[in-house]
Design a protein around this motif. Structure first.
Motif, short mmCIF file in Angstrom:
data_model
loop_
_atom_site.label_atom_id
_atom_site.label_comp_id
_atom_site.label_asym_id
_atom_site.label_seq_id
_atom_site.Cartn_x
_atom_site.Cartn_y
_atom_site.Cartn_z
N SER A 8 0.83 -1.21 0.00
CA SER A 8 0.00 0.00 0.00
C SER A 8 0.86 1.26 0.00
N VAL A 11 1.84 1.90 -3.63
CA VAL A 11 0.72 2.45 -4.39
C VAL A 11 0.49 3.90 -3.98
N SER A 12 0.51 4.18 -2.68
CA SER A 12 0.33 5.56 -2.19
C SER A 12 1.41 6.48 -2.76
N LEU A 15 0.73 7.13 -6.55
CA LEU A 15 -0.35 8.09 -6.77
C LEU A 15 0.07 9.49 -6.33
N TRP A 29 -4.97 13.12 1.99
CA TRP A 29 -5.55 11.79 2.27
C TRP A 29 -5.78 11.60 3.76
N PRO A 79 -7.46 0.45 -12.17
CA PRO A 79 -8.07 1.27 -11.12
C PRO A 79 -9.24 2.13 -11.61
N PRO A 123 -5.69 5.51 -1.02
CA PRO A 123 -5.64 4.22 -1.70
C PRO A 123 -6.38 3.06 -1.03
N TRP A 133 -12.56 3.98 -4.16
CA TRP A 133 -12.03 3.10 -5.21
C TRP A 133 -12.99 1.93 -5.40
N PRO A 136 -9.13 -0.43 -6.54
CA PRO A 136 -7.92 0.35 -6.24
C PRO A 136 -6.73 -0.15 -7.06
#
Length: 186
Positions: A8, A11-12, A15, A29, A79, A123, A133, A136
């Motif tokens: 995660s 991915v964070s 993004l 976020w 996504p 995310p 999402w 996601p």
């Protein structure tokens, strides 16, 4: 606070890197007053195609979240964000840069790269309220397959353009509503 795994976090980071100031995206976020949504410009790391919910729901032939998620997972394989705050809700499909520039109408439109800021949920936000999402990102550079995005849009448009189904056992011409005749009953 949700424990962040290496997956995660990757991915964070990916993004957030789409934002000119990645730390700002991460701070947005973490802010409940912002709905755990960061504004991130399109056209830097990915492009975004906004598809009207009516097109997606027509293609899926359902509106419930689990049916939509299962169908989109099998078709676009990337996504997807659902904006559940808007009265005319929409789905936002993240696609490779430059791959969907031909989508230019209100029902399916490439968000203008570099000038449009997309509300991107944190995310791990995969449920309402607000933007979440539907699918996601699974890893860095995880994007929808452009040809399948096109198929989704074309199928929805076709279904929306179809005339209503005939009622079995009723003559075709009788199905149209007519003005009542003078002195007639309804």
């Amino acid at each position: 606070m949700i424990k962040q795994t290496a997956y995660s976090r990757a991915v964070s980071d990916w993004l957030a890197e789409a934002h000119p100031n990645p730390a700002q995206a991460k701070a947005e976020w973490g802010d409940p007053s912002r709905g755990h949504v960061a504004l991130i410009p399109t056209g830097r790391t990915f492009d975004t195609v906004r598809v009207a919910a009516e097109i997606v729901h027509a293609t899926v032939d359902a509106e419930d979240e689990s049916s939509v998620a299962a169908f989109l997972s099998a078709l676009v394989d990337g996504p997807v964000i659902h904006d559940a705050y808007r009265s005319a809700s929409a789905y936002y499909l993240l696609v490779p840069l430059g791959s969907c520039a031909h989508h230019l109408d209100d029902a399916a439109q490439l968000l203008a790269p570099g000038t449009t800021w997309l509300g991107v949920p944190e995310p791990t936000r995969t449920a309402r309220p607000g933007a979440y999402w539907v699918l996601p990102p699974r890893q860095r550079d995880d994007l929808c397959i452009p040809g399948y995005v096109d198929q989704l849009i074309r199928a929805g448009r076709r279904k929306l353009a179809e005339p209503p189904a005939a009622v079995p056992g009723v003559e075709e011409g009788v199905q149209e509503c007519r003005e009542p005749q003078e002195g007639g009953t309804h």
